[in-house]
Design a protein around this motif. Structure first.
Motif, PDB file in Angstrom:
ATOM      1  N   SER A 194     -19.958 -17.884  18.233  1.00  0.00           N
ATOM      2  CA  SER A 194     -19.226 -16.570  18.696  1.00  0.00           C
ATOM      3  C   SER A 194     -19.129 -16.453  20.085  1.00  0.00           C
ATOM      4  N   ASP A 195     -18.167 -15.918  20.922  1.00  0.00           N
ATOM      5  CA  ASP A 195     -17.951 -15.881  22.339  1.00  0.00           C
ATOM      6  C   ASP A 195     -19.362 -15.371  23.119  1.00  0.00           C
ATOM      7  N   ASP A 196     -20.258 -14.478  22.274  1.00  0.00           N
ATOM      8  CA  ASP A 196     -21.491 -14.174  22.985  1.00  0.00           C
ATOM      9  C   ASP A 196     -22.454 -15.129  22.861  1.00  0.00           C
ATOM     10  N   SER A 197     -22.810 -15.799  21.701  1.00  0.00           N
ATOM     11  CA  SER A 197     -23.406 -17.105  21.650  1.00  0.00           C
ATOM     12  C   SER A 197     -23.051 -18.139  22.715  1.00  0.00           C
ATOM     13  N   LYS A 198     -21.735 -18.602  22.764  1.00  0.00           N
ATOM     14  CA  LYS A 198     -21.394 -19.461  23.574  1.00  0.00           C
ATOM     15  C   LYS A 198     -21.790 -19.197  25.219  1.00  0.00           C
ATOM     16  N   LYS A 199     -21.488 -17.798  25.453  1.00  0.00           N
ATOM     17  CA  LYS A 199     -22.078 -17.305  26.996  1.00  0.00           C
ATOM     18  C   LYS A 199     -23.154 -17.431  27.241  1.00  0.00           C
ATOM     19  N   ILE A 200     -23.988 -17.005  26.452  1.00  0.00           N
ATOM     20  CA  ILE A 200     -25.550 -16.869  26.473  1.00  0.00           C
ATOM     21  C   ILE A 200     -26.000 -18.577  26.715  1.00  0.00           C
ATOM     22  N   ILE A 201     -25.574 -19.381  25.884  1.00  0.00           N
ATOM     23  CA  ILE A 201     -25.920 -20.866  25.947  1.00  0.00           C
ATOM     24  C   ILE A 201     -25.526 -21.425  27.269  1.00  0.00           C
ATOM     25  N   SER A 202     -24.064 -21.352  27.406  1.00  0.00           N
ATOM     26  CA  SER A 202     -23.588 -21.916  28.661  1.00  0.00           C
ATOM     27  C   SER A 202     -24.133 -21.405  30.037  1.00  0.00           C
ATOM     28  N   ASP A 203     -24.346 -19.978  30.069  1.00  0.00           N
ATOM     29  CA  ASP A 203     -24.736 -19.337  31.114  1.00  0.00           C
ATOM     30  C   ASP A 203     -26.158 -19.987  31.773  1.00  0.00           C
ATOM     31  N   LEU A 204     -27.167 -19.858  30.584  1.00  0.00           N
ATOM     32  CA  LEU A 204     -28.442 -20.460  30.900  1.00  0.00           C
ATOM     33  C   LEU A 204     -28.274 -21.814  31.124  1.00  0.00           C
ATOM     34  N   THR A 205     -27.609 -22.844  30.489  1.00  0.00           N
ATOM     35  CA  THR A 205     -27.459 -24.150  30.866  1.00  0.00           C
ATOM     36  C   THR A 205     -26.989 -24.383  32.431  1.00  0.00           C
ATOM     37  N   ILE A 206     -25.818 -23.511  32.656  1.00  0.00           N
ATOM     38  CA  ILE A 206     -25.463 -23.868  33.954  1.00  0.00           C
ATOM     39  C   ILE A 206     -26.303 -23.396  34.960  1.00  0.00           C
ATOM     40  N   ASN A 207     -27.055 -22.302  34.820  1.00  0.00           N
ATOM     41  CA  ASN A 207     -27.957 -21.836  35.922  1.00  0.00           C
ATOM     42  C   ASN A 207     -29.228 -22.735  36.034  1.00  0.00           C
ATOM     43  N   ALA A 208     -29.519 -23.360  34.698  1.00  0.00           N
ATOM     44  CA  ALA A 208     -30.512 -24.430  35.118  1.00  0.00           C
ATOM     45  C   ALA A 208     -30.024 -25.818  35.923  1.00  0.00           C
ATOM     46  N   MET A 209     -28.748 -25.987  35.508  1.00  0.00           N
ATOM     47  CA  MET A 209     -28.153 -27.308  36.238  1.00  0.00           C
ATOM     48  C   MET A 209     -27.967 -27.109  37.794  1.00  0.00           C
ATOM     49  N   LYS A 210     -27.880 -25.828  37.839  1.00  0.00           N
ATOM     50  CA  LYS A 210     -27.735 -25.547  39.233  1.00  0.00           C
ATOM     51  C   LYS A 210     -29.268 -25.420  40.027  1.00  0.00           C
ATOM     52  N   GLY A 211     -30.127 -25.206  39.443  1.00  0.00           N
ATOM     53  CA  GLY A 211     -31.464 -25.133  39.807  1.00  0.00           C
ATOM     54  C   GLY A 211     -31.925 -26.475  39.968  1.00  0.00           C
ATOM     55  N   ASN A 212     -31.423 -27.522  39.076  1.00  0.00           N
ATOM     56  CA  ASN A 212     -31.991 -28.886  39.035  1.00  0.00           C
ATOM     57  C   ASN A 212     -31.243 -29.843  40.307  1.00  0.00           C
ATOM     58  N   SER A 213     -30.360 -29.231  41.176  1.00  0.00           N
ATOM     59  CA  SER A 213     -30.070 -29.789  42.171  1.00  0.00           C
ATOM     60  C   SER A 213     -28.362 -29.998  42.164  1.00  0.00           C
ATOM     61  N   ASP A 214     -27.744 -29.413  41.196  1.00  0.00           N
ATOM     62  CA  ASP A 214     -26.271 -29.322  41.097  1.00  0.00           C
ATOM     63  C   ASP A 214     -25.831 -28.016  41.490  1.00  0.00           C
ATOM     64  N   SER A 215     -26.084 -27.706  42.492  1.00  0.00           N
ATOM     65  CA  SER A 215     -25.535 -26.160  43.092  1.00  0.00           C
ATOM     66  C   SER A 215     -24.095 -25.664  42.719  1.00  0.00           C
ATOM     67  N   ASP A 216     -23.333 -26.673  42.626  1.00  0.00           N
ATOM     68  CA  ASP A 216     -21.903 -26.291  42.492  1.00  0.00           C
ATOM     69  C   ASP A 216     -21.374 -26.354  40.968  1.00  0.00           C
ATOM     70  N   TYR A 217     -22.624 -26.434  40.140  1.00  0.00           N
ATOM     71  CA  TYR A 217     -22.416 -26.635  38.639  1.00  0.00           C
ATOM     72  C   TYR A 217     -21.485 -25.734  38.115  1.00  0.00           C
ATOM     73  N   THR A 218     -20.165 -25.828  37.230  1.00  0.00           N
ATOM     74  CA  THR A 218     -19.319 -24.575  36.805  1.00  0.00           C
ATOM     75  C   THR A 218     -19.522 -24.834  35.411  1.00  0.00           C
ATOM     76  N   ASN A 219     -18.736 -23.841  34.810  1.00  0.00           N
ATOM     77  CA  ASN A 219     -18.412 -23.655  33.261  1.00  0.00           C
ATOM     78  C   ASN A 219     -17.466 -24.994  32.980  1.00  0.00           C
ATOM     79  N   GLU A 220     -16.654 -25.307  33.744  1.00  0.00           N
ATOM     80  CA  GLU A 220     -15.749 -26.515  33.366  1.00  0.00           C
ATOM     81  C   GLU A 220     -16.590 -27.748  33.397  1.00  0.00           C
ATOM     82  N   MET A 221     -17.605 -27.578  34.063  1.00  0.00           N
ATOM     83  CA  MET A 221     -18.344 -29.070  34.127  1.00  0.00           C
ATOM     84  C   MET A 221     -19.274 -28.859  33.095  1.00  0.00           C
ATOM     85  N   PHE A 222     -19.816 -27.793  32.613  1.00  0.00           N
ATOM     86  CA  PHE A 222     -20.599 -27.610  31.449  1.00  0.00           C
ATOM     87  C   PHE A 222     -19.923 -28.125  30.295  1.00  0.00           C
TER      88      PHE A 222
END
Length: 186
Positions: free
Chosen positions: A110-138
């Motif tokens: 579902s769109d909701d599940s995709k958003k929850i998963i992608s948002d959490l992963t994107i934020n974690a990737m940003k915190g890992n050192s890739d501060s410019d990480y985007t949904n397209e990169m995900f």
């Protein structure tokens, strides 16, 4: 429960003991056992990777250490597969088949599940050192990683001239985030 016996048969293992073996098509993915399996595959993969990391970062890794990466990422990607299937069942009320993390699993959520998963992963990737990480990169990393389970599982059957990249940082983060999210799934 007497009626529950039809859902699985018992399998004996040489080391002794009996464990339930669920018949394909049963309600396995709605059980807590799937979360335990996903968490265990994640732990095995992550622990192996973390044990190799100092060698990979501080010296020229041996060929043996490079080969040890494959089982680490087979386990991490299998953990992701199980959890994405749990999300699918929560979203749609039935089981989905396939191993491809993007095409067979994530893309069907579902769109909701995709958003929850992608948002959490994107934020974690940003915190890992890739501060410019985007949904397209995900999405790009997920597509590149979607068949890691099969590729790495059969890495010993390499075909000359064919290769694929291993998205280490992404798969480590994605599997960690999915395992965190899985704890909230019913």
């Amino acid at each position: 429960m007497i009626g529950h016996k039809e859902a699985y048969s018992m399998t004996s293992y040489p080391a002794g003991g009996i464990v339930p073996h669920y018949t394909q098509g049963t309600e396995f993915y709605s059980h807590d056992e799937a979360k335990i399996l996903a968490e265990t595959y994640y732990s095995i993969g992550n622990d192996l990777y973390q044990s190799l990391l100092p060698k990979l970062q501080t010296q020229t890794p041996s060929q043996e250490d490079i080969w040890r990466l494959y089982p680490a990422f087979v386990n991490l990607s299998f953990s992701c597969e199980i959890i994405l299937k749990l999300f699918y069942e929560n979203d749609h009320g039935n089981i989905v088949n396939g191993h491809k993390l993007y095409k067979d699993l994530f893309n069907k959520l579902s769109d909701d599940s995709k958003k929850i998963i992608s948002d959490l992963t994107i934020n974690a990737m940003k915190g890992n050192s890739d501060s410019d990480y985007t949904n397209e990169m995900f999405i790009s990393d997920l597509k590149k990683s979607e068949n890691t389970f099969a590729h790495e599982r059969y890495s010993f059957e390499m075909i000359p001239g064919k290769s694929h990249s291993l998205q280490c940082s992404f798969l480590l983060t994605f599997s960690r985030m999915l395992n965190i999210l899985a704890k909230s799934l019913k």
